[in-house]
Design a protein around this motif. Structure first.
Motif, PDB file in Angstrom:
ATOM      1  N   GLY A 177      43.635  43.008  40.558  1.00  0.00           N
ATOM      2  CA  GLY A 177      42.280  43.365  40.965  1.00  0.00           C
ATOM      3  C   GLY A 177      41.856  42.634  42.208  1.00  0.00           C
ATOM      4  O   GLY A 177      42.667  42.018  42.922  1.00  0.00           O
ATOM      5  N   ARG A 178      40.569  42.673  42.471  1.00  0.00           N
ATOM      6  CA  ARG A 178      40.057  42.124  43.722  1.00  0.00           C
ATOM      7  C   ARG A 178      40.231  40.614  43.823  1.00  0.00           C
ATOM      8  O   ARG A 178      40.391  40.076  44.917  1.00  0.00           O
ATOM      9  CB  ARG A 178      38.583  42.503  43.874  1.00  0.00           C
ATOM     10  CG  ARG A 178      37.656  41.883  42.848  1.00  0.00           C
ATOM     11  CD  ARG A 178      36.228  42.362  43.078  1.00  0.00           C
ATOM     12  NE  ARG A 178      36.127  43.796  42.854  1.00  0.00           N
ATOM     13  CZ  ARG A 178      35.056  44.522  43.208  1.00  0.00           C
ATOM     14  NH1 ARG A 178      34.041  43.944  43.820  1.00  0.00           N
ATOM     15  NH2 ARG A 178      35.017  45.819  42.941  1.00  0.00           N
ATOM     16  N   HIS A 179      40.210  39.912  42.695  1.00  0.00           N
ATOM     17  CA  HIS A 179      40.409  38.471  42.751  1.00  0.00           C
ATOM     18  C   HIS A 179      41.808  38.125  43.250  1.00  0.00           C
ATOM     19  O   HIS A 179      42.002  37.136  43.964  1.00  0.00           O
ATOM     20  CB  HIS A 179      40.168  37.850  41.376  1.00  0.00           C
ATOM     21  CG  HIS A 179      38.722  37.896  40.954  1.00  0.00           C
ATOM     22  ND1 HIS A 179      38.252  37.283  39.819  1.00  0.00           N
ATOM     23  CD2 HIS A 179      37.656  38.483  41.528  1.00  0.00           C
ATOM     24  CE1 HIS A 179      36.942  37.490  39.707  1.00  0.00           C
ATOM     25  NE2 HIS A 179      36.570  38.225  40.735  1.00  0.00           N
ATOM     26  N   ASP A 180      42.789  38.926  42.866  1.00  0.00           N
ATOM     27  CA  ASP A 180      44.140  38.713  43.379  1.00  0.00           C
ATOM     28  C   ASP A 180      44.185  38.942  44.892  1.00  0.00           C
ATOM     29  O   ASP A 180      44.898  38.239  45.613  1.00  0.00           O
ATOM     30  CB  ASP A 180      45.109  39.662  42.675  1.00  0.00           C
ATOM     31  CG  ASP A 180      45.145  39.441  41.183  1.00  0.00           C
ATOM     32  OD1 ASP A 180      45.760  38.460  40.741  1.00  0.00           O
ATOM     33  OD2 ASP A 180      44.548  40.247  40.452  1.00  0.00           O
ATOM     34  N   VAL A 181      43.429  39.941  45.352  1.00  0.00           N
ATOM     35  CA  VAL A 181      43.378  40.217  46.791  1.00  0.00           C
ATOM     36  C   VAL A 181      42.805  39.019  47.536  1.00  0.00           C
ATOM     37  O   VAL A 181      43.367  38.565  48.551  1.00  0.00           O
ATOM     38  CB  VAL A 181      42.548  41.481  47.071  1.00  0.00           C
ATOM     39  CG1 VAL A 181      42.425  41.724  48.577  1.00  0.00           C
ATOM     40  CG2 VAL A 181      43.171  42.693  46.396  1.00  0.00           C
ATOM     41  N   TRP A 182      41.691  38.483  47.047  1.00  0.00           N
ATOM     42  CA  TRP A 182      41.068  37.355  47.749  1.00  0.00           C
ATOM     43  C   TRP A 182      41.938  36.112  47.700  1.00  0.00           C
ATOM     44  O   TRP A 182      41.974  35.323  48.666  1.00  0.00           O
ATOM     45  CB  TRP A 182      39.683  37.071  47.162  1.00  0.00           C
ATOM     46  CG  TRP A 182      38.712  38.181  47.361  1.00  0.00           C
ATOM     47  CD1 TRP A 182      37.964  38.807  46.409  1.00  0.00           C
ATOM     48  CD2 TRP A 182      38.377  38.822  48.605  1.00  0.00           C
ATOM     49  NE1 TRP A 182      37.189  39.796  46.960  1.00  0.00           N
ATOM     50  CE2 TRP A 182      37.421  39.831  48.310  1.00  0.00           C
ATOM     51  CE3 TRP A 182      38.796  38.661  49.918  1.00  0.00           C
ATOM     52  CZ2 TRP A 182      36.874  40.654  49.292  1.00  0.00           C
ATOM     53  CZ3 TRP A 182      38.256  39.495  50.901  1.00  0.00           C
ATOM     54  CH2 TRP A 182      37.313  40.464  50.580  1.00  0.00           C
ATOM     55  N   ALA A 183      42.644  35.909  46.605  1.00  0.00           N
ATOM     56  CA  ALA A 183      43.573  34.775  46.543  1.00  0.00           C
ATOM     57  C   ALA A 183      44.668  34.925  47.588  1.00  0.00           C
ATOM     58  O   ALA A 183      45.028  33.964  48.288  1.00  0.00           O
ATOM     59  CB  ALA A 183      44.175  34.664  45.148  1.00  0.00           C
TER      60      ALA A 183
END
Length: 269
Positions: A76-82
């Protein structure tokens, strides 16, 4: 817990199968990244600068985490920001330290992983801005080491990954959505056929009822010499049978109500 992508479908659909396939593909790519950077760490023999070593360990850990998450849970988006954070930190360290041990192929892997995540699993409105930002960071970091031409040429794996994610992902999801729609239509058609079959069966049962119970009662009424008690019993059986017919059969229930209200004329048995 990572917030799942809002475009992620519910389980049990073709779209869910495509989504799971894309996640497994992403897990395979990040597994290769983790292996290549692990080999760099093992072969460096302590020759990497501390900042470069820390960056290599950080990206290896991120790639391994994405591999596990892509195989077992929803990205999800948290993986993208990481990935964005690790990619920007990595390219900043490369720009400052200029490590000669890390070739262009390795330097583009953090960028490629981020681009694949952003386009495939992140918010759609931020996919291309994020991809351009991390690609620009890679060019900026490679410029002092490789020169402008080589720095731009070194982005071709990233551009290839971006095009593949932007083209193949939507095509697969569209095909899966059409398959889901076709399956839903087939289920609806099957339900319609089942209802029609049920109506035919109810009609046949009603016809059998008319033939058996009601016809017997009418014959008993019309034939002379039949005892009144037998006629009443036949009529009562016909009425009871009509009352048992489901209300969906329509006029059968109304006919039963009419029969129960009939009274004989004076002098007629």
């Amino acid at each position: 817990m990572v917030t799942p992508n809002p475009e992620a479908p519910s389980p049990g659909t073709y779209r869910d199968g495509v989504w799971s396939g894309l996640q497994r593909a992403m897990a395979a790519v990040t597994a290769l990244f983790a292996v290549s950077w692990s080999m760099l760490l093992l072969s460096s023999g302590g020759r990497l600068a501390p900042a470069v070593l820390a960056t290599a360990v950080l990206f290896t850990a991120l790639a391994a985490t994405l591999t596990v998450r892509g195989a077992l849970v929803r990205l999800g988006r948290h993986d993208v920001w990481a990935a964005v954070g690790v990619s920007l930190v990595t390219q900043t360290v490369f720009a400052v330290e200029r490590p000669s041990q890390i070739v262009v192929g390795l330097r583009c892997e953090p960028t490629a992983a981020t681009v694949l995540l952003a386009i495939g699993f992140g918010p759609r409105r931020l996919a291309w801005p994020v991809s351009l930002a991390v690609t620009g960071a890679q060019i900026t970091a490679s410029w002092p080491m490789d020169g402008p031409t080589a720095a731009v040429q070194g982005t071709w794996p990233v551009l290839t990954a971006a095009v593949a994610a932007a083209v193949l992902g939507p095509l697969l999801r569209t095909a899966a959505a059409r398959a889901d729609a076709a399956q839903e239509q087939a289920l609806t058609a099957g339900a319609t056929v089942a209802r029609a079959h049920a109506r035919r069966e109810a009609h046949h049962r009603f016809q059998d009822l008319l033939h058996d119970e009601v016809s017997s009662a009418l014959r008993a009424v019309s034939m002379p010499g039949i005892a009144t008690t037998q006629v009443r019993q036949a009529c009562r059986s016909a009425v009871d049978a009509l009352l048992r017919v489901p209300a969906a059969s329509g006029k059968a229930a109304d006919l039963a109500a009419l029969l129960t209200r009939l009274t004989p004329e004076a002098g007629r048995p």
